[in-house]
Design an enzyme around this catalytic site. Sequence first.
Site, PDB file in Angstrom:
ATOM      1  N   ASP A 144       0.896  -1.165   0.000  1.00  0.00           N
ATOM      2  CA  ASP A 144       0.000   0.000   0.000  1.00  0.00           C
ATOM      3  C   ASP A 144       0.933   1.214   0.000  1.00  0.00           C
ATOM      4  O   ASP A 144       1.531   1.553   1.010  1.00  0.00           O
ATOM      5  CB  ASP A 144      -0.875  -0.046   1.263  1.00  0.00           C
ATOM      6  CG  ASP A 144      -1.628   1.263   1.499  1.00  0.00           C
ATOM      7  OD1 ASP A 144      -1.641   2.117   0.601  1.00  0.00           O
ATOM      8  OD2 ASP A 144      -2.202   1.412   2.599  1.00  0.00           O
TER       9      ASP A 144
ATOM     10  N   LYS B 186       2.736  11.464  -3.557  1.00  0.00           N
ATOM     11  CA  LYS B 186       1.697  10.750  -4.310  1.00  0.00           C
ATOM     12  C   LYS B 186       0.719  11.731  -4.977  1.00  0.00           C
ATOM     13  O   LYS B 186       0.149  11.440  -6.018  1.00  0.00           O
ATOM     14  CB  LYS B 186       0.965   9.830  -3.338  1.00  0.00           C
ATOM     15  CG  LYS B 186       0.019   8.856  -3.966  1.00  0.00           C
ATOM     16  CD  LYS B 186      -0.399   7.849  -2.929  1.00  0.00           C
ATOM     17  CE  LYS B 186      -1.623   7.076  -3.336  1.00  0.00           C
ATOM     18  NZ  LYS B 186      -2.026   6.138  -2.289  1.00  0.00           N
TER      19      LYS B 186
ATOM     20  N   GLU C  88      -7.215   0.644  -4.126  1.00  0.00           N
ATOM     21  CA  GLU C  88      -7.146   0.511  -2.666  1.00  0.00           C
ATOM     22  C   GLU C  88      -8.450  -0.027  -2.060  1.00  0.00           C
ATOM     23  O   GLU C  88      -8.412  -0.981  -1.273  1.00  0.00           O
ATOM     24  CB  GLU C  88      -6.744   1.850  -2.044  1.00  0.00           C
ATOM     25  CG  GLU C  88      -5.277   2.146  -2.308  1.00  0.00           C
ATOM     26  CD  GLU C  88      -4.897   3.598  -2.148  1.00  0.00           C
ATOM     27  OE1 GLU C  88      -5.732   4.387  -1.669  1.00  0.00           O
ATOM     28  OE2 GLU C  88      -3.766   3.949  -2.517  1.00  0.00           O
TER      29      GLU C  88
ATOM     30  N   ASP D 212     -12.868   4.952   2.139  1.00  0.00           N
ATOM     31  CA  ASP D 212     -11.409   5.054   2.308  1.00  0.00           C
ATOM     32  C   ASP D 212     -10.986   6.527   2.292  1.00  0.00           C
ATOM     33  O   ASP D 212     -10.910   7.148   1.237  1.00  0.00           O
ATOM     34  CB  ASP D 212     -10.733   4.273   1.169  1.00  0.00           C
ATOM     35  CG  ASP D 212      -9.220   4.289   1.272  1.00  0.00           C
ATOM     36  OD1 ASP D 212      -8.676   4.943   2.179  1.00  0.00           O
ATOM     37  OD2 ASP D 212      -8.564   3.632   0.429  1.00  0.00           O
TER      38      ASP D 212
END
Length: 598
Positions: free
Chosen positions: A8, A70, A169, A191
Amino acid sequence: MGTIIGIDLGTTNSCCAFMERGEPRIIINEEGGRTTPSVVGFAKDGERFVGEVAKRQLVVNPEATVYAIKRFMGRRYRECRADMGLVSYPILEGATGECAVEVLGRQYSPREISALVLQKLKKAAEDFLGEPVTEAVITVPAYFTDSQRQATRDAGTIAGLDVLRIINEPTAAALAYVHDRRKASTIAVYDFGGGTFDVSILRVDRDVAEVKATRGDNQLGGADLDRMLLEWLAAAFARENGVPLPTDKVVMQRLRDAAERAKLELSTASSTDVALPFLFVDASGPRHLQVTVTRAIFEELIADAVERTLVECRAAVRDAGLAVEQIDEVVMVGGSSRIPLVQERVKALFRRPLNKGFNPDEVVAIGAAIQAGMLEGDIKGVTLLDVTNFSLGIEVAGGRFARLIPKNTTLPTVARRQVSTVVDNQRSVKIHILQGESERARENVSLGEFELNNIQPAARGLPRIDISFGIDANGIVEVSAKDTRSGISEALRIDAPAGMSKQELLQLTESHAAAAHSDEEAKKLRAIRKTIEGQIVGLEGFQRIHQGELHRSDLDGLDQALKRARMAVLKSQDVPNLTELSTYLVRVQQHLKARVGV
Ligand code: AMP
């Protein structure tokens, strides 16, 4: 075949897991942590460090510490303006138009920075498993576009990892759920991480996890909540002191840090004190920040952002053709899902208790490891059916967007389209590929243009060119075209805005492997020097205390050993030699202790 690890790769923290005898296990890193901060620090001598050590230098050295990279992965510079204020390091326009980071006078692409994080995880996995690790499954937000996915895969390649699969994810979290529960239900995975928000609706059965719909916001995460609190703190300071805060990098980083800490505390406490003494100095002396933030204030600040996540939830349920009452369970994922207001609002929306049976920091990596187990053949009888989260299409006359693969289509998928020429003897056609939902092409994300050349000369409209658009199981777009008359099919490459050639990737992979090796050597050198410094201090103390009890020859021997050790600590770069010296110093100490009987 070696172990395939599941990663992850998070905005704030990353986590790595693998399958052991059919069960997922988290890999513990060098520092003993189950997660690793996705932070890379640079030192003046070119050394790089990743994780907890890098995070620690963030406040003192904000310009040489890269975090939240990211957010910039695979994105064009001009698309990222709004995010630049979230970070303390400069973002520039790289050669290909993508974002680049400048640290200590050198430019890095976001994928290179991410590669450093991945390299650290790879090394941790190798140490943990005691074997080389070369293959991985990496997760990305469901809302990552094609270029962001490609950039993630490139980062893996640069880190020396063969990325076998990229999975979403929330889908990974659902896989962890299927593995654990093995019961038929419809679940929502909410999430909310450090940089992104995703919600997915899945139908899971004993052996199938089928994504029905996914929605999200690529640019909404915990860091945005930190910014809201930071702005409130800055305003509180200005109110109290009658002067605004300077926009100095160190001041801003201290404030950002304090805002995040306050946010974390407010997840359990109803108020928290923010104290930043000596924040800066001006003509009237040192200035301090001292303010109390209550949970009520924080909740007011973030209410709209939380509401935005709920809008996406409702839309995802609708896209799945369901009503909220039909959702059996809500699985909470990502650090920001721990915020009480978030939990309260999500619970109220779905009208049911939330599933908190999974660690929100680890569940995605666990799902990635389960996907790795499926690829390895260790986990049988589970099928994963994921969907594409953007419509894929091409630009047609009038700047309109022609949808070829609608969003929420199960992957992998292929769509075909026949095109022709518009003038006589036209030798090439140009096709502009986009992802998005707007009817106007320019409002969608451009994946690039390609050209099919060498079309056989003919009257306009006569050539028949078959174009096939595919999205593979990783969510990555593949395009091929064929002139049906001549049978010529051209190998087509999408020039993704942030794309890199194989050669460039190979060069980066090699230089990163070499740099990782030298980082590792520098670390060993630092560690052994530190050990010897400790031994010197110990021997000096011993010398002071026991001077009167030792023979002349022992004292001379000790002097010699100390001299050699001091010199070596200053000058030597040779780790094996220094290790030998350290062993010798242990023996000297043992000998002297025996002499004086301690
Ligand atoms: P992730 O991307 O899942 O690692 O989530 C990281 C984000 O979650 C960061 O913005 C953290 O500040 C935030 N976070 C972690 N723990 C908490 C907590 N207890 N309360 C509020 N936010 C949290």
